[in-house]
Design a protein around this motif. Structure first.
Motif, PDB file in Angstrom:
ATOM      1  N   ALA A 196      41.240 -43.570  70.502  1.00 31.55           N
ATOM      2  CA  ALA A 196      39.789 -43.300  70.529  1.00 31.55           C
ATOM      3  C   ALA A 196      39.437 -42.344  71.651  1.00 31.55           C
ATOM      4  CB  ALA A 196      39.029 -44.615  70.716  1.00 31.55           C
ATOM      5  N   GLY A 197      38.251 -41.781  71.521  1.00 35.68           N
ATOM      6  CA  GLY A 197      37.709 -40.925  72.581  1.00 35.68           C
ATOM      7  C   GLY A 197      38.245 -39.515  72.525  1.00 35.68           C
ATOM      8  N   PRO A 198      37.833 -38.705  73.474  1.00 33.73           N
ATOM      9  CA  PRO A 198      38.358 -37.340  73.554  1.00 33.73           C
ATOM     10  C   PRO A 198      39.654 -37.345  74.366  1.00 33.73           C
ATOM     11  CG  PRO A 198      36.742 -37.676  75.271  1.00 33.73           C
ATOM     12  CD  PRO A 198      36.876 -38.995  74.552  1.00 33.73           C
ATOM     13  N   THR A 199      40.360 -36.238  74.403  1.00 34.58           N
ATOM     14  CA  THR A 199      41.388 -36.091  75.448  1.00 34.58           C
ATOM     15  C   THR A 199      40.890 -35.010  76.397  1.00 34.58           C
ATOM     16  OG1 THR A 199      42.644 -34.430  74.222  1.00 34.58           O
ATOM     17  CG2 THR A 199      43.277 -36.732  73.902  1.00 34.58           C
ATOM     18  N   GLN A 200      41.408 -35.049  77.602  1.00 33.81           N
ATOM     19  CA  GLN A 200      41.096 -34.008  78.593  1.00 33.81           C
ATOM     20  C   GLN A 200      42.376 -33.254  78.902  1.00 33.81           C
ATOM     21  OE1 GLN A 200      39.326 -35.929  82.021  1.00 33.81           O
ATOM     22  NE2 GLN A 200      37.415 -36.321  80.947  1.00 33.81           N
ATOM     23  N   GLU A 201      42.292 -31.940  78.777  1.00 30.10           N
ATOM     24  CA  GLU A 201      43.455 -31.101  79.036  1.00 30.10           C
ATOM     25  C   GLU A 201      43.187 -30.319  80.316  1.00 30.10           C
ATOM     26  OE1 GLU A 201      46.026 -31.651  77.107  1.00 30.10           O
ATOM     27  OE2 GLU A 201      44.877 -32.933  75.744  1.00 30.10           O
ATOM     28  N   ALA A 202      44.003 -30.573  81.323  1.00 26.50           N
ATOM     29  CA  ALA A 202      43.734 -30.018  82.658  1.00 26.50           C
ATOM     30  C   ALA A 202      43.895 -28.500  82.710  1.00 26.50           C
ATOM     31  CB  ALA A 202      44.676 -30.662  83.657  1.00 26.50           C
ATOM     32  N   ILE A 203      43.002 -27.867  83.476  1.00 29.83           N
ATOM     33  CA  ILE A 203      43.141 -26.448  83.810  1.00 29.83           C
ATOM     34  C   ILE A 203      43.677 -26.347  85.245  1.00 29.83           C
ATOM     35  CG2 ILE A 203      41.885 -24.276  84.213  1.00 29.83           C
ATOM     36  CD1 ILE A 203      39.830 -25.254  82.091  1.00 29.83           C
ATOM     37  N   ASP A 204      43.040 -27.122  86.116  1.00 27.28           N
ATOM     38  CA  ASP A 204      43.480 -27.235  87.509  1.00 27.28           C
ATOM     39  C   ASP A 204      43.059 -28.630  87.970  1.00 27.28           C
ATOM     40  OD1 ASP A 204      40.803 -27.182  88.271  1.00 27.28           O
ATOM     41  OD2 ASP A 204      40.815 -25.116  88.977  1.00 27.28           O
ATOM     42  N   PRO A 205      43.201 -28.997  89.241  1.00 27.66           N
ATOM     43  CA  PRO A 205      42.899 -30.395  89.604  1.00 27.66           C
ATOM     44  C   PRO A 205      41.451 -30.819  89.365  1.00 27.66           C
ATOM     45  CG  PRO A 205      44.195 -29.326  91.322  1.00 27.66           C
ATOM     46  CD  PRO A 205      43.819 -28.255  90.347  1.00 27.66           C
ATOM     47  N   VAL A 206      40.522 -29.882  89.221  1.00 29.68           N
ATOM     48  CA  VAL A 206      39.127 -30.296  89.026  1.00 29.68           C
ATOM     49  C   VAL A 206      38.560 -29.910  87.659  1.00 29.68           C
ATOM     50  CG1 VAL A 206      38.571 -30.271  91.493  1.00 29.68           C
ATOM     51  CG2 VAL A 206      38.213 -28.205  90.142  1.00 29.68           C
ATOM     52  N   ARG A 207      39.216 -29.036  86.947  1.00 26.52           N
ATOM     53  CA  ARG A 207      38.649 -28.572  85.675  1.00 26.52           C
ATOM     54  C   ARG A 207      39.521 -29.018  84.504  1.00 26.52           C
ATOM     55  NH1 ARG A 207      38.615 -23.993  89.113  1.00 26.52           N
ATOM     56  NH2 ARG A 207      36.523 -23.277  89.660  1.00 26.52           N
ATOM     57  N   TYR A 208      38.844 -29.214  83.357  1.00 21.30           N
ATOM     58  CA  TYR A 208      39.603 -29.569  82.158  1.00 21.30           C
ATOM     59  C   TYR A 208      38.866 -29.091  80.925  1.00 21.30           C
ATOM     60  CZ  TYR A 208      36.236 -33.434  82.161  1.00 21.30           C
ATOM     61  OH  TYR A 208      35.076 -34.182  82.198  1.00 21.30           O
ATOM     62  N   ILE A 209      39.558 -29.102  79.796  1.00 20.24           N
ATOM     63  CA  ILE A 209      38.936 -28.813  78.503  1.00 20.24           C
ATOM     64  C   ILE A 209      38.875 -30.138  77.738  1.00 20.24           C
ATOM     65  CG2 ILE A 209      39.213 -27.616  76.296  1.00 20.24           C
ATOM     66  CD1 ILE A 209      40.591 -25.366  77.811  1.00 20.24           C
ATOM     67  N   ALA A 210      37.704 -30.440  77.174  1.00 22.05           N
ATOM     68  CA  ALA A 210      37.554 -31.697  76.429  1.00 22.05           C
ATOM     69  C   ALA A 210      36.696 -31.441  75.190  1.00 22.05           C
ATOM     70  CB  ALA A 210      36.938 -32.757  77.321  1.00 22.05           C
ATOM     71  N   ASN A 211      36.153 -32.476  74.590  1.00 22.19           N
ATOM     72  CA  ASN A 211      35.273 -32.307  73.429  1.00 22.19           C
ATOM     73  C   ASN A 211      34.177 -33.365  73.481  1.00 22.19           C
ATOM     74  OD1 ASN A 211      36.210 -34.747  71.927  1.00 22.19           O
ATOM     75  ND2 ASN A 211      38.156 -33.638  72.028  1.00 22.19           N
ATOM     76  N   ARG A 212      33.299 -33.335  72.493  1.00 23.91           N
ATOM     77  CA  ARG A 212      32.081 -34.158  72.559  1.00 23.91           C
ATOM     78  C   ARG A 212      32.270 -35.594  72.075  1.00 23.91           C
ATOM     79  NH1 ARG A 212      28.096 -30.325  73.461  1.00 23.91           N
ATOM     80  NH2 ARG A 212      28.514 -28.342  72.443  1.00 23.91           N
ATOM     81  N   SER A 213      33.477 -36.011  71.735  1.00 22.54           N
ATOM     82  CA  SER A 213      33.661 -37.375  71.227  1.00 22.54           C
ATOM     83  C   SER A 213      33.220 -38.409  72.271  1.00 22.54           C
ATOM     84  CB  SER A 213      35.150 -37.581  70.898  1.00 22.54           C
ATOM     85  OG  SER A 213      35.405 -38.950  70.722  1.00 22.54           O
ATOM     86  N   SER A 214      32.439 -39.411  71.835  1.00 24.43           N
ATOM     87  CA  SER A 214      31.974 -40.461  72.759  1.00 24.43           C
ATOM     88  C   SER A 214      32.950 -41.637  72.799  1.00 24.43           C
ATOM     89  CB  SER A 214      30.615 -40.989  72.303  1.00 24.43           C
ATOM     90  OG  SER A 214      30.752 -41.618  71.037  1.00 24.43           O
ATOM     91  N   GLY A 215      33.787 -41.754  71.784  1.00 27.16           N
ATOM     92  CA  GLY A 215      34.708 -42.886  71.695  1.00 27.16           C
ATOM     93  C   GLY A 215      34.097 -44.074  70.972  1.00 27.16           C
ATOM     94  N   ARG A 216      32.827 -43.956  70.648  1.00 28.67           N
ATOM     95  CA  ARG A 216      32.106 -45.112  70.141  1.00 28.67           C
ATOM     96  C   ARG A 216      32.644 -45.642  68.811  1.00 28.67           C
ATOM     97  NH1 ARG A 216      25.679 -45.227  70.418  1.00 28.67           N
ATOM     98  NH2 ARG A 216      25.455 -46.992  69.026  1.00 28.67           N
ATOM     99  N   GLN A 217      32.984 -44.704  67.886  1.00 30.83           N
ATOM    100  CA  GLN A 217      33.490 -45.166  66.596  1.00 30.83           C
ATOM    101  C   GLN A 217      34.825 -45.896  66.772  1.00 30.83           C
ATOM    102  OE1 GLN A 217      32.041 -44.731  63.001  1.00 30.83           O
ATOM    103  NE2 GLN A 217      33.202 -46.555  63.529  1.00 30.83           N
ATOM    104  N   GLY A 218      35.705 -45.337  67.586  1.00 33.53           N
ATOM    105  CA  GLY A 218      37.014 -45.964  67.798  1.00 33.53           C
ATOM    106  C   GLY A 218      36.893 -47.317  68.484  1.00 33.53           C
ATOM    107  N   TYR A 219      36.011 -47.406  69.483  1.00 30.18           N
ATOM    108  CA  TYR A 219      35.836 -48.675  70.201  1.00 30.18           C
ATOM    109  C   TYR A 219      35.262 -49.734  69.252  1.00 30.18           C
ATOM    110  CZ  TYR A 219      36.790 -46.828  74.910  1.00 30.18           C
ATOM    111  OH  TYR A 219      37.388 -46.289  76.024  1.00 30.18           O
TER     112      TYR A 219
END
Ligand code: CTP
Length: 405
Positions: A196-219
């Motif tokens: 469930a939820g999005p994944t976060q793909e790191a760019i550097d220690p403070v930045r990442y690429i993610a998406n708008r999934s809230s995780g709510r359906q999976g939870y």
């Protein structure tokens, strides 16, 4: 009828939506439930005990210290005689009292004294719903094992538009039916993995690429499966949600971590891949924070992430008996999702329209099509909790059939 013989204690608290509780009582009775009403003092400002009693055909309880009520049925007995306590609408005030364990009147005393499942359908102004205190209470109550029928989004009686509106009556009835439809315990002994939820793909220690999934359906799916008795491993990317009570919760960040966690959770009877997994990760991540003064515009390089759903579906050994994927599509939903099911090799795919105007990503409602090898079954729009309850019952019957083959 789906709720034949089920005794539901319906607690109606204060709010303009209280009038909808009357319709809810009728619809629950239509499918066989025996409904008893309890009105809080706030609820009694909006509807009368007489209308509740007349519609349910049972006395309506309002007062903890009413001798007549106590003589007929004490509050402990009242709370335990029910198969389910349903609070609809649940005001912010009542939820705060429940979360704190306050028992100052009949409704709160019943809620504290009961040993039966409790379902709560909140309704309030959108600012009250969004307030950190309310969200904290919701989280606490979820951790206490209270089931939620989450509010919908729409025009409120106060004229504002947003989340906080009482779930629609058919959704509430579906949630209650989902509670028993295959029967508690129908997934006992089964292990099910849910991503469930999005994944976060790191760019550097403070930045990442993610998406708008809230995780709510999976939870919600994980919670519904637990309710039917399954042992659930919920592998989740970062969300703002509390883990549903009773799940084995594995927190991850990236798609590659999710793949490792899913692998570690095998063997399983079923795997439900609801996560919005990033398709790529960045290969030239920086160990230090990128500085725009020094590094300029970054040239990010990407590589494929493992496809978790496909990996599970095509496993040579230990393939779960049922592998379910989700297809987030923005056009030609059923066709694209059917192709995706064949491409990834999963048994079922749950397709939904996540185009910008559908409000699905991050929203409360979902309208899905369940696609298997016999075609697509389109479900009406309902809350994510109702979708979860319905899907869990389908999973239970599929695993049951599998066992009996
Ligand atoms: N999924 C997965 N691992 C990935 C990508 C997707 O397990 N690396 C799963 C999702 O959890 C979901 C399903 O695959 O169950 C569909 O994901 P989706 O993003 O909609 O499809 P894609 O594979 O990205 O295909 P496309 O880009 O063509 O839409």
């Amino acid at each position: 009828m789906t709720l034949d013989g089920k005794r539901i204690l319906l607690i109606i608290s204060g709010g303009v939506a209280a009038y909808k509780a009357l319709e809810l009582a009728r619809r629950l009775m239509d499918v066989g439930a025996d409904v008893r009403g309890v009105l809080t003092p706030g609820g009694a400002q909006f509807i009368t005990p007489l209308s509740v009693a007349a519609l349910t055909g049972n006395p309506c309880y309002t007062d903890l210290f009413s001798l007549k009520d106590e003589a007929e049925m004490g509050h402990i007995q009242l709370s335990r005689d029910a198969d389910l306590i349903l609070v609809a609408p649940a005001s912010a005030d009542l939820m705060a009292k429940m979360a704190a364990g306050i028992a100052g009147d009949l409704a709160t005393t019943l809620l504290l004294a009961t040993d039966k499942p409790v379902m709560v359908a909140p309704a309030m102004n959108l600012e009250m719903w969004a307030h950190a205190a309310t969200q904290r209470n919701v989280e606490q109550l979820q951790n206490d094992g209270i089931h939620f029928i989450m509010p919908g989004t729409g025009m409120m009686a106060c004229g504002e538009v947003g989340a906080g509106r009482l779930a629609e009556v058919p959704d509430m009835v579906a949630a209650v039916e989902g509670f028993w439809s295959v029967g508690a315990g129908s997934l006992t002994g089964k292990h099910i993995i849910v991503t469930a939820g999005p994944t976060q793909e790191a760019i550097d220690p403070v930045r990442y690429i993610a998406n708008r999934s809230s995780g709510r359906q999976g939870y919600a799916i994980a919670a519904s499966l637990v309710r039917l008795g399954a042992k659930v491993t919920l592998v989740s990317g970062p969300t703002s949600l509390a883990a549903p009570s009773g799940v084995n919760f594995v927190q991850v960040e990236s798609a590659r971590e999710m793949a490792v966690a899913v692998d570690a959770a095998i063997p399983a009877d079923a795997a439900i891949c609801v996560a919005a997994v990033a398709d790529w990760h960045i290969t030239n991540t920086s160990d230090q924070k990128m500085k725009k003064s020094r590094d300029g515009i970054p040239q990010l390089e990407f590589a494929d992430n493992p496809d978790i759903l496909q990996g599970l579906s095509t496993k040579q050994e230990d393939r779960p008996a049922l592998v379910v994927g989700f297809a987030a599509e923005t056009q030609d939903v059923i066709r694209h999702a059917s192709e995706k099911r064949l491409r990834k090799g999963c048994d079922w795919i749950v397709a939904n329209d996540v185009s910008a105007n559908s409000g699905v990503m991050g929203g409360c409602n979902n309208q899905v099509h369940l696609i298997d090898d016999s075609g697509a079954d389109s479900w009406p729009q309902m809350t994510k909790e109702a979708v979860a309850a319905k899907l869990a019952t389908k999973i239970a019957s599929a695993l049951d059939n599998d066992l009996n083959e």
